[in-house]
Design a protein around this motif. Structure first.
Motif, mmCIF file in Angstrom:
data_model
loop_
_atom_site.group_PDB
_atom_site.id
_atom_site.type_symbol
_atom_site.label_atom_id
_atom_site.label_comp_id
_atom_site.label_asym_id
_atom_site.label_seq_id
_atom_site.Cartn_x
_atom_site.Cartn_y
_atom_site.Cartn_z
ATOM 1 N N SER A 192 4.579 0.596 -4.094
ATOM 2 C CA SER A 192 3.530 0.165 -4.610
ATOM 3 C C SER A 192 2.513 0.139 -5.781
ATOM 4 C CB SER A 192 2.947 1.977 -3.932
ATOM 5 O OG SER A 192 3.083 2.183 -2.487
ATOM 6 N N CYS A 244 8.759 4.479 -2.359
ATOM 7 C CA CYS A 244 8.177 4.023 -1.223
ATOM 8 C C CYS A 244 6.272 4.727 -0.615
ATOM 9 C CB CYS A 244 8.320 4.323 0.129
ATOM 10 S SG CYS A 244 9.496 2.923 0.607
ATOM 11 N N GLY A 245 5.684 5.065 -2.182
ATOM 12 C CA GLY A 245 4.392 6.020 -1.372
ATOM 13 C C GLY A 245 5.156 8.135 -1.393
ATOM 14 N N ASP A 248 4.054 13.032 0.563
ATOM 15 C CA ASP A 248 3.764 12.197 0.602
ATOM 16 C C ASP A 248 2.246 11.698 0.643
ATOM 17 O OD1 ASP A 248 3.123 9.629 2.794
ATOM 18 O OD2 ASP A 248 4.321 10.600 4.186
ATOM 19 N N THR A 249 1.973 10.354 -0.485
ATOM 20 C CA THR A 249 -0.035 10.675 -1.054
ATOM 21 C C THR A 249 -0.524 9.433 0.370
ATOM 22 O OG1 THR A 249 1.233 8.022 -1.338
ATOM 23 C CG2 THR A 249 1.145 9.669 -3.265
ATOM 24 N N THR A 250 0.264 8.969 1.403
ATOM 25 C CA THR A 250 -0.347 8.829 2.724
ATOM 26 C C THR A 250 -0.607 10.335 3.669
ATOM 27 O OG1 THR A 250 1.469 6.853 2.972
ATOM 28 C CG2 THR A 250 0.042 7.229 4.715
ATOM 29 N N THR A 251 -0.554 11.117 3.443
ATOM 30 C CA THR A 251 -0.636 12.347 4.178
ATOM 31 C C THR A 251 -1.406 12.974 3.897
ATOM 32 O OG1 THR A 251 1.157 13.183 4.699
ATOM 33 C CG2 THR A 251 0.836 11.332 5.951
ATOM 34 N N ALA A 302 1.307 -1.183 -0.078
ATOM 35 C CA ALA A 302 0.149 0.187 -0.201
ATOM 36 C C ALA A 302 0.876 1.397 0.479
ATOM 37 C CB ALA A 302 -0.661 0.159 1.353
ATOM 38 N N PRO A 303 0.487 2.060 -0.177
ATOM 39 C CA PRO A 303 1.352 3.545 -0.846
ATOM 40 C C PRO A 303 1.620 3.836 0.984
ATOM 41 C CG PRO A 303 -0.801 4.025 -1.840
ATOM 42 C CD PRO A 303 -0.448 2.194 -1.376
ATOM 43 N N GLY A 304 3.014 4.458 1.181
ATOM 44 C CA GLY A 304 2.974 4.408 1.911
ATOM 45 C C GLY A 304 3.302 3.905 2.915
ATOM 46 N N ASN A 305 3.914 2.384 2.475
ATOM 47 C CA ASN A 305 3.988 1.273 3.845
ATOM 48 C C ASN A 305 5.766 1.000 3.353
ATOM 49 O OD1 ASN A 305 4.830 -0.601 5.032
ATOM 50 N ND2 ASN A 305 3.403 -1.962 4.188
#
Length: 422
Positions: free
Chosen positions: A304, A352-353, A373-376, A146-149
């Motif tokens: 990802s 890493c996303g 950062d695609t997670t945040t 998953a993105p950011g992992n």
């Protein structure tokens, strides 16, 4: 058997002591010292040019004092590291001598060609181990995260180039793309691919493949895979933004704001349109007053999966990032609009996303300065991670999650850089 066990323990201890991280530490410190010295040179030059009755000279001198202090700290760390490496060498040398002595004594017991057979078996075992290592370069080479992992931490530095060569085309064609498939077909784990824009530095209609790094060096290609019969035409390739992923080449389709997927086995082509995306030099990568032709749509890979970078009028010419479904359906999974003007950057890559963007500093230096950062959803514009080039323009830049290398096409040179996480 007791001697063999002792040799095995000593060898394992040596291997545990000599680690890649310890050897890389010196290179990272030298890079930091190099850029600190460049900053010092710039600050001294600024001080020399000042002529304001001493109002700002005190400030400039303080800045230079700080730079000198930090350079001194780096030199102390380098000296400490050098002493550590000398101690490591002094410690390992007698152990290696003991190993040699034991092996020479064991060789004296050679009877009936047993020792020679063991050597042959050892060579075969080494080959098998090497092949297994290649297959296991990534903790999970066939698993999409998953993105950011990211188990490695944030990007700290980029070192290199660690390999540099011209393509077999020479310097005639400065635009292209190359690399290794992050999710290769069975039996092709060590293969490389190369796409050179041989038509007007804009178009291509075939992919050149190499079965190993040695084959790439001596230009012994494993064959050309034709995408389209003519060039350019519908579904042929435009621009240097292509990537290989899961045995398929993804690229900007000729004369359309689309991503094409060319299956290397079936030779079938599927595509997906990027809504509102600029193409045909509407929103290319640029530096200063020059732009990199037909770099509007840029594909990327990471842990990802598959990504595409472009810009749109709806987002005021700023970068748009979309994650793609890397399959025949090739649909858009998710999209992020950024505040980064695409014509103000020279290239991008994913790791890493996280989306990273570079800018041109001078003909020798490129700088990674931006991250999303695609997670945040957080954007940063102050990274300042610099790396050396062999020529002025970086036409292609992509990260491979299997070996954590950056694959670069730099004015007809193909290069690799080591990404350092922590």
């Amino acid at each position: 058997m007791q001697k063999l066990h002792q040799i095995d323990r000593t060898s394992a201890n040596c291997t545990h002591t000599v680690t890649k991280e310890r050897l890389m530490e010196v290179e990272i410190l030298l890079d930091s010292l190099h850029y600190r010295l460049l900053n010092l040179q710039r600050d001294v030059r600024n001080l020399d040019e000042e002529n304001d009755d001493g109002i700002y000279s005190v400030i400039s001198l303080r800045i230079i004092e700080i730079e000198l202090s930090e350079i001194g700290d780096l030199l102390l760390r380098l000296n400490s590291t050098s002493r550590s490496h000398r101690a490591l060498t002094d410690d390992l040398a007698p152990q290696v001598q003991v190993l040699r002595s034991h092996m020479e004594k064991l060789a004296e017991f050679d009877r009936m060609q047993v020792f020679k057979k063991q050597q042959e078996n050892k060579r075969l075992q080494t080959d098998i181990t090497y092949c297994e290592t290649q297959l296991m370069m990534s903790p999970a080479p066939y698993t999409t995260l998953a993105p950011g992992n990211c188990p490695f931490g944030r990007l700290l530095n980029v070192t290199g180039p660690h390999s540099k060569m011209e393509t077999e085309y020479g310097t005639s064609y400065p635009y292209g793309s190359w690399g290794m498939d992050p999710k290769p077909a069975p039996g092709k784990e060590g293969w490389y691919w190369l796409v050179v824009l041989t038509s007007s530095n804009v178009y291509a209609n075939y992919i050149r493949t190499y079965s190993s790094h040695s084959a790439l060096i001596v230009s012994k290609n494993a064959g050309d895979v034709t995408i389209t019969a003519s060039n350019p035409t519908t579904n042929s390739l435009i621009g240097p933004g292509s990537v290989m992923y899961d045995n398929a080449l993804y690229y900007n389709c000729y004369n359309y704001p689309k991503v094409c997927r060319f299956d290397m086995t079936t030779k079938s082509i599927h595509s997906v349109e990027l809504p509102g995306a600029g193409y045909n030099n509407k929103f290319p990568y640029c530096h200063l007053t020059s732009c990199y032709t037909y770099t509007d749509i840029d594909l990327s890979t990471d842990e990802s999966g598959l990504w595409v970078v472009y810009a749109s009028e709806a987002n005021f010419g700023n970068v748009v990032l979309s994650r793609l479904n890397a399959s025949i359906t090739l649909n858009i999974l998710q999209t992020w609009n950024t505040s980064l003007f695409k014509k103000a950057i020279s290239n991008t890559f994913m790791a890493c996303g996280v989306l990273y963007a570079t800018r041109y500093v001078d003909k020798d230096i490129e700088e990674i300065f931006y991250a999303l950062d695609t997670t945040t959803g957080m954007e940063r514009g102050n990274l300042s991670i610099r790396f050396r080039k062999v020529s002025g323009i970086v036409q292609y830049l992509n990260y491979n999650p299997r070996d954590h290398l950056l694959y670069v096409y730099n004015d007809a040179y193909i290069l690799t850089y080591q990404s350092v996480f922590g």
